[in-house]
Design a protein around this motif. Structure first.
Motif, PDB file in Angstrom:
ATOM      1  N   LEU A  81      23.808  48.907  37.121  1.00 39.60           N
ATOM      2  CA  LEU A  81      25.024  49.646  36.794  1.00 39.60           C
ATOM      3  C   LEU A  81      24.706  51.063  36.331  1.00 39.60           C
ATOM      4  CD1 LEU A  81      27.075  46.932  34.903  1.00 39.60           C
ATOM      5  CD2 LEU A  81      27.729  48.054  37.025  1.00 39.60           C
ATOM      6  N   TYR A 160      26.996  56.600  32.442  1.00 37.82           N
ATOM      7  CA  TYR A 160      26.426  55.389  31.847  1.00 37.82           C
ATOM      8  C   TYR A 160      25.345  55.692  30.816  1.00 37.82           C
ATOM      9  CZ  TYR A 160      29.058  51.614  33.785  1.00 37.82           C
ATOM     10  OH  TYR A 160      30.082  50.729  34.025  1.00 37.82           O
ATOM     11  N   ALA A 174      29.017  42.760  35.485  1.00 37.71           N
ATOM     12  CA  ALA A 174      30.028  43.346  36.358  1.00 37.71           C
ATOM     13  C   ALA A 174      30.233  42.478  37.578  1.00 37.71           C
ATOM     14  CB  ALA A 174      29.616  44.752  36.783  1.00 37.71           C
ATOM     15  N   ASN A 204      33.906  47.967  41.360  1.00 43.06           N
ATOM     16  CA  ASN A 204      33.296  47.353  40.185  1.00 43.06           C
ATOM     17  C   ASN A 204      34.342  47.016  39.130  1.00 43.06           C
ATOM     18  OD1 ASN A 204      30.404  47.645  40.833  1.00 43.06           O
ATOM     19  ND2 ASN A 204      30.780  49.836  40.637  1.00 43.06           N
ATOM     20  N   VAL A 206      33.798  46.074  35.277  1.00 47.44           N
ATOM     21  CA  VAL A 206      32.658  46.056  34.353  1.00 47.44           C
ATOM     22  C   VAL A 206      33.102  45.595  32.970  1.00 47.44           C
ATOM     23  CG1 VAL A 206      30.647  47.336  33.531  1.00 47.44           C
ATOM     24  CG2 VAL A 206      31.793  48.055  35.641  1.00 47.44           C
TER      25      VAL A 206
END
Length: 235
Positions: A81, A160, A174, A204, A206
């Motif tokens: 991710l 991220y 995810a 996605n 998450v």
């Protein structure tokens, strides 16, 4: 606060990617890692499992933990991710912010994010450019009560890295859905492809480690440039 085994896994990942173990092609022993990080065997094993799942190492019973060979070409790691900045480490990556604002969740988004209608969300649309060529369009929704602040500077870099390193979010897992669609006129223009050309789509959902959904995202990839890597470990 990040879970300890994830902090250790992140540290070892940085060392692996930085070439620390390139000469030996293997990690220190489990006992050495326990001593170096001053944690329990269970914590080290969880960290090692994360590196295995990322496709960075493999284990040989009685012999140790060895580095997996790096891919000959840069690919998008389906099991990660961390985003393009982590996957395409040898490439020049630029980000153009197309839109960033706060909105309220409608019924559809509230259902997907399992939140109340009217919940505040950050909406971000970005064009990712790799080696000076359009690579993907990313559209993301973040719950504002979990990600309270985002701006163009953050969105222009690795979101991220900000979530993990600055906000200390404990990201758990995810769900990813992959499909192909024909691009519309706006997407074709951004990706510099023909109208109704195919595009690889990854969606996605998450969650934090407690199961709370905090992000929905959709990435639309240039069909000639995106390659997906999914490393599978048989146990």
């Amino acid at each position: 606060m990040a879970v300890k085994y994830k902090e250790i896994a992140d540290c070892l990942e940085r060392e692996i990617r930085g070439g620390k173990f390139d000469q030996t092609k293997k990690l220190p022993t489990e006992e050495e890692l326990i001593k170096n990080f001053e944690v329990s065997r269970n914590t080290i094993r969880k960290a090692i499992n994360q590196l295995v799942n990322l496709g960075l190492i493999y284990q040989v019973q009685g012999s140790g933990m060895f580095l997996r060979e790096k891919s000959e070409t840069d690919t998008i790691n389906l099991g990660s991710l961390r985003g393009l900045t982590k996957d395409l480490t040898s490439k020049l990556i630029e980000t153009k912010i197309l839109d960033l604002h706060v909105l309220e969740a409608d019924e559809a988004k509230a259902k997907q994010l399992r939140c109340e209608v009217g919940t505040k969300l950050y909406y971000i649309k970005r064009l990712r450019i790799v080696d000076n060529e359009p690579f993907s369009i990313e559209i993301s929704y973040f719950k504002k009560d979990i990600v309270p602040y985002l701006n163009k500077d953050i969105a222009s870099s690795s979101i991220y890295s900000y979530l993990i390193e600055d906000l200390k979010l404990n990201i758990g897992f995810a769900d990813k859905v992959i499909n192909c669609e024909k691009v519309d006129e706006a997407s074709a223009r951004l990706l510099q492809v023909n109208l109704l050309d195919p595009a690889l789509i990854i969606e996605n959902t998450v969650c934090l480690s407690n199961g709370t959904i905090f992000e929905l995202s959709k990435s639309i990839f240039h069909f000639q440039k995106a390659k997906i890597l999914n490393r599978i470990n048989f146990k």
